[in-house]
Design an enzyme around this catalytic site. Structure first.
Site, short mmCIF file in Angstrom:
data_model
loop_
_atom_site.label_atom_id
_atom_site.label_comp_id
_atom_site.label_asym_id
_atom_site.label_seq_id
_atom_site.Cartn_x
_atom_site.Cartn_y
_atom_site.Cartn_z
N HIS A 13 0.84 -1.21 0.00
CA HIS A 13 0.00 0.00 0.00
C HIS A 13 0.87 1.26 0.00
O HIS A 13 0.65 2.18 -0.80
CB HIS A 13 -0.91 -0.01 1.23
N GLU A 14 1.86 1.29 0.89
CA GLU A 14 2.71 2.49 0.98
C GLU A 14 3.61 2.64 -0.24
O GLU A 14 3.87 3.75 -0.70
CB GLU A 14 3.55 2.44 2.26
N HIS B 181 1.90 4.42 -3.01
CA HIS B 181 1.80 5.88 -2.87
C HIS B 181 2.95 6.61 -3.58
O HIS B 181 2.84 7.81 -3.85
CB HIS B 181 1.78 6.28 -1.41
#
Length: 819
Positions: free
Chosen positions: A479-480, A483
Site C-alpha cells: 500500500h505504501e 503511494h
C-alpha cells in the site's frame, strides 16, 4: 473562505498567497535538542514570480475576513548586523550566537511567540488589513503570507545573494558593480530556472546563497495560522525580495512533530502526518500547487540517526561539538506537506545473509510489460526525471534500507526485510518506473496513529505490522509503495479528493501483493475477491456510523480545485479529529477503481494506468483528469453509458453506498475462500449450541486452517452472533492461536472479547490498546458503550497508561469517549 470556520474542529485553512508568488526551493539548517524538545535554526526560501504577479488594479483586492478594521502593527526590525559567513558548499554551519549546536535550552511551555509585540492576535484567520492585502493594490506594500503555526519566529531578513563569490555567472552582467534589489532578484530568477542537467550546480548555489549575509530585516508578524512578511516600498511580488531567511524555533507541543520514546525507551522525534501538515515544523506554502524542492542540514547528538525525505542516503558528518550533521536534498518538486523527518536512535536492519534479491536488479521486459516504456517529453516542470533515464526505467528493485529500534531487530529480520525486494519488484511489474531513486523504511514508535505513511524516499510503518505472519506486513508495505506513484509522484490538486491517493493505493496493494507472492491468476483472483468482501462489510459499517457529509469523495463538487484570488483556500473537514479514523476515501475509491477495472478488463485497465502514470507523473490532478483520459481510452463498446458526469453523480458526489456497487454486491456470488469461511462459521455456531456435557461418542469437531483474511471474515461473522459462551471463545482462541495472529485478526478477537464480556481474555484487550495504538481507538468506544463497569475500568486504565505518549488527535477522540 467560510467566515464561520472553527479552526479547532472543522476546516483547515491554507493561507499562503500562492497566486502571487511561489517558493521554488527551501534550504533548512536546523538543530535538534531533545532536552528542550525544540528544533531551531533557519530556513531560506527562494521565490519565483511572473507575469501573473504583476501589479494589478485595486479592484482585485480581497475582502477582509474579519469584522475588525484595526490595522495590524508589524514588529519593527532591529538595526541589521550582517555576520561574516562561510560560503563553502553544503556546509551550512552559520548560526548567530543565540543558536548553539545541540544547545541545551529550557523546554518552552509558554505557548507564546516572542514576536507579537503590539499585535492583536486573531483567534482564527488573521484580522489584519494586510492579510487582505496580499496582492498589489495602489500604494500599499505587497504582503507575503506563509502557512505557519506553533512556531516562534525570531527574525526575517533579505538574503544578499549577490555577495556569493562567482554568482555573477548567473546574471546577464559580466560584473556586479551596483547591487540592487532588481539584481538580487534577477540572480534568484536565473538560479531557480537552471536546466535540469545542472541540478548539482544548482544545489551548490542554493547552499552558498543560503549562507550569504543578510541585507536588511523585513517586517513580519504572525497569527494563528500564518506568518506575514512585507518590505517597505515593495509594492508587487516582483519587487519583493526573492530570497529571504527566517530564524525560528518549534515548540514542544507543536502539532507537526511528535516528541516521544521509541520501543527501546530512547527519545525520538518525527513528523507523524499531522492534519496541519508541516506548518509547525517550518514556515512554508502549504497549498499543493506550491511545488518546490528542498535541501536540509540537520544536527543532533552523535548517538542519533536523522532520516528524511531525500534522494541521497545521507551519512553523518562528525562535528567538533560532539554532534553529527546530516544533509539531504530532493530535485523533484513536490508540495511542502510531503517533507518528512525522523530523528532517533534507529538501527539499520540488515539481512543475516545477502541474496541476489537485495540488489537493485535489471531484467528484460516481456512484450506484455513493455508498454510502460513510453518515449517522449514529460508533461511536468523540468527536473531530473527517472522516467527519462533508461537505466531507471528497468530498475525493478531500488536501493533500500530498513531502520528500527534495536529491540525490534528479530521481528524485522523475520518479516519485513525479506518482503521489501519482492514488493518493490511487483510494483515495478505493474506500473513501471519507480518515481524515486531509493527508499528508507522506518518502524516508528508505538504511538504512531496509523499502520503506515508514505513520503518521498521514506516509508513509516507501525510496529503492529510486524506481529503474526507476513500477510499484514506485506499488504501494508505494498500500500505504501503504491503511494510513490499515487499520492506523491501524482498528487491531488485539491486535498479533499483523497481518493486519488488512498483509493489507488488500496486497489493496487492487492495487485502488488499477489505478484509479490507469485500467486497464479486463480489464487490471486480468489484473494482479491475475499479482500473485496471484507472491504464491503467495512464500507457498510462506515456508512452506517459516520456523518453523511463526510462520506462524499468530492465534497466541493464543481468548486473542486478552486482557490481565492490570492491562492488561499480551506480543506473541508481537514481539522475534524474523527476524519483521521475514517476509511471512506480508501473504500469507495477502491470500489470505483475495481468497478472500472472490471469494465475494461485487467489487461486493458493496467495498460491504461501505466500510460496515465507516464502522462501525469510530477503533476497535480483532479478527478476529471483521470476519468476523462480513462474514458478516451475505452473502446466504445465497453463504455456503456459511462461518463464523467455519471461517475461524479454515482460515486464521488453522493453519500452512502454507490448504486452501481450496491447492484454488483447483490448480484455477486461468494468466492471460494469466502464459502470456506461460511462452512467454518456454521461449525462454530453448532459448537456454541452444544450442551456443556457432551455424549462420550460424539466426534471432536475439526476446523480447517484459514488464511489471515479468512480469519478476519470468520470473526466478523461470529461478531454477528448474539451470544458466544466462554467455552466457545476459549476453543476459538486455541484453534487459531488468535493472540499470535496479526493485528487485524487480533482486533476482531478483542471485539469478540468485549461483546461477550469474556473476562478471562481482558488482558488481550489491554495489550492491544497499549501496543497497537494505530488500531485501538474503536475498542475504547466499544468498552465504554457496553456500560459494564469492569470494561470501562479497562478503558480508563489503558488510557492513563498511554495518554502521555498517544498521538494528539487519538488522545482527543478517546478522551471524549471516556469522560
Amino acid at each position: 473562505m467560510d467566515t464561520k470556520l472553527d479552526p479547532s474542529r472543522d476546516d483547515l485553512p491554507l493561507m499562503a498567497n500562492t497566486s502571487h508568488i511561489l517558493v521554488k526551493h527551501y534550504v533548512l539548517d536546523l538543530d535538534v535538542d531533545f532536552e528542550s524538545q525544540i528544533i531551531e535554526g533557519t530556513i531560506v526560501l527562494f521565490f519565483e514570480s511572473g507575469n501573473r504577479f504583476q501589479k494589478q488594479s485595486g479592484s482585485t483586492k480581497e475582502p477582509c475576513r474579519s469584522e475588525s478594521n484595526e490595522a495590524c502593527r508589524f514588529r519593527m526590525p532591529e538595526p541589521c548586523h550582517s555576520p561574516v559567513t562561510d560560503t563553502r558548499t553544503f556546509s551550512s554551519k552559520t548560526r548567530s550566537n543565540d543558536f548553539t549546536i545541540c544547545g541545551k535550552g529550557e523546554k518552552d511551555t509558554s505557548g507564546k511567540d516572542g514576536n507579537h509585540d503590539n499585535w492583536e492576535q486573531a483567534s482564527g484567520i488573521s484580522s489584519s488589513k494586510y492579510c487582505c492585502d496580499t496582492g498589489n493594490h495602489g500604494s500599499e506594500d505587497f504582503l507575503l503570507v506563509l502557512d505557519c503555526c506553533d512556531l516562534s519566529v525570531l527574525k526575517v531578513e533579505e538574503v544578499d545573494v549577490a555577495a556569493v563569490p562567482g554568482i555573477e555567472k548567473l546574471t546577464r552582467s559580466p560584473k556586479l558593480t551596483v547591487v540592487s534589489e532588481e539584481l538580487r532578484n534577477q540572480i534568484v530568477c536565473e538560479l531557480v530556472t537552471l536546466p535540469a542537467d545542472r541540478w548539482r550546480e544548482q544545489l551548490d548555489y542554493y547552499a552558498r546563497c543560503s549562507q550569504a549575509p543578510g541585507c536588511g530585516e523585513l517586517l513580519f508578524d504572525t497569527d494563528t495560522w500564518s506568518l506575514q512578511i512585507r518590505k517597505t516600498g515593495a509594492q508587487t511580488a516582483t519587487d519583493f525580495p526573492h530570497a529571504i531567511r527566517i530564524r525560528y524555533s518549534t515548540k514542544p507541543q507543536g502539532r507537526s512533530v511528535t516528541w516521544t520514546s521509541d520501543q527501546s525507551g530512547r527519545p525520538c522525534v518525527y513528523t507523524m502526518g499531522s492534519p496541519i501538515n508541516n506548518r509547525a515544523l517550518f514556515p512554508c506554502q502549504e497549498p499543493p500547487v506550491a511545488m518546490s524542492t528542498w535541501q536540509a542540514t540537520v544536527r543532533a547528538a552523535a548517538s542519533f540517526v536523522v532520516l528524511m525525505s531525500g534522494e541521497n542516503s545521507a551519512k553523518p558528518t562528525q562535528l567538533r561539538e560532539g554532534c553529527s550533521s546530516w544533509h539531504y536534498y530532493v530535485t523533484m518538486p513536490m508540495p511542502a506537506s510531503t517533507f518528512t523527518i525522523a530523528v532517533g536512535s534507529w538501527t539499520e536492519m540488515k539481512p543475516e545473509t545477502c541474496s541476489s534479491n537485495d540488489l537493485a536488479a535489471e531484467r528484460s521486459l516481456s512484450p506484455s510489460e513493455a508498454d510502460f516504456r513510453y518515449v517522449g517529453i514529460c508533461g511536468h516542470m523540468e527536473y531530473p526525471c527517472r522516467f527519462q533515464n533508461p537505466s531507471a526505467t528497468t530498475q525493478e528493485i531500488i536501493p533500500h534500507r530498513v531502520f528500527a529500534p534495536v529491540c525490534l531487530k528479530g521481528a524485522c529480520q523475520e518479516t519485513l526485510l525479506q518482503l521489501v525486494p519482492p514488493c518493490l519488484s511487483a510494483a515495478h511489474r505493474v506500473l513501471g518506473t519507480h518515481p524515486f531513486s531509493r527508499l528508507d523504511i522506518l518502524i516508528v514508535p508505538g504511538n504512531f496513529p496509523s499502520l503506515g505513511m508514505a513520503s518521498p524516499h521514506i516509508i513509516f510503518l507501525s510496529q503492529s505490522v510486524l506481529t503474526g505472519n507476513s500477510h499484514l506486513c506485506g499488504t501494508r508495505l505494498c500500500h505504501e509503495i503504491a503511494h510513490a506513484w499515487f499520492g506523491l509522484a501524482i498528487g491531488a490538486r485539491d486535498w479533499t479528493e483523497e481518493w486519488l491517493s488512498e483509493g489507488f493505493a488500496t486497489h493496487l496493494e492487492d495487485v502488488f501483493w499477489a505478484k509479490a507472492q507469485q500467486l497464479d491468476p486463480h489464487e490471486a483472483q480468489e484473494q482479491q475477491e475475499l479482500k473485496a468482501c471484507l472491504r464491503w462489510c467495512r464500507l457498510q459499517d462506515e456508512v452506517r456510523n459516520s456523518p453523511e457529509e463526510m462520506q462524499v469523495l468530492r465534497p466541493n463538487k464543481e468548486k473542486t480545485g478552486h482557490v481565492s484570488d490570492s491562492g488561499s483556500s480551506v480543506v473541508k473537514h481537514g481539522l475534524n479529529p474523527e476524519k483521521v479514523f475514517m476509511q471512506v476515501h480508501y473504500l469507495k475509491g477502491y470500489f470505483l477503481l475495481r468497478f472500472l477495472a472490471q469494465r475494461l478488463g485487467d489487461d486493458t485497465y493496467f495498460a491504461f494506468l501505466r500510460k496515465f502514470v507516464h502522462t501525469f507523473h510530477g503533476q497535480l490532478i483532479l478527478s476529471q483528469d483521470f476519468l476523462q483520459m480513462l474514458l478516451e481510452n475505452i473502446p466504445e463498446e465497453k463504455r456503456l453509458e459511462l461518463s464523467v458526469e455519471n461517475i461524479f453523480r454515482d460515486w464521488l458526489e453522493s453519500s452512502g453506498i454507490p448504486q452501481p456497487l450496491q447492484r454488483e454486491r447483490q448480484a455477486g456470488a461468494e468466492c471460494g475462500l469466502a464459502r470456506q469461511v461460511s462452512v467454518e462459521v456454521e461449525k462454530w455456531i453448532r459448537m456454541n449450541r452444544r450442551p456443556r456435557k457432551r455424549k462420550r461418542r460424539e466426534t471432536e469437531q475439526v476446523f480447517e486452517k484459514l488464511l489471515p483474511d479468512q480469519l478476519v471474515l470468520l470473526l466478523e461473522h461470529l461478531l454477528e452472533q448474539k451470544t458466544l459462551n466462554p467455552r466457545t471463545l476459549q476453543s476459538l482462541e486455541r484453534a487459531y492461536r488468535l493472540t499470535q495472529q496479526d493485528a487485524e485478526v487480533r482486533h476482531r478477537w478483542c471485539e469478540l472479547i468485549i461483546k461477550h464480556k469474556y473476562t478471562k481474555a481482558y488482558k488481550d484487550v489491554e495489550r492491544f490498546l497499549q501496543e497497537d495504538q494505530a488500531m485501538g481507538i474503536y475498542l475504547y468506544g466499544e468498552l465504554m458503550v457496553s456500560e459494564d463497569s469492569r470494561q470501562q475500568q479497562v478503558a480508563r486504565r489503558c488510557f492513563e497508561l498511554t495518554k502521555e505518549q498517544m498521538d494528539r488527535s487519538s488522545a482527543q477522540v478517546v478522551a471524549e469517549m471516556l469522560f
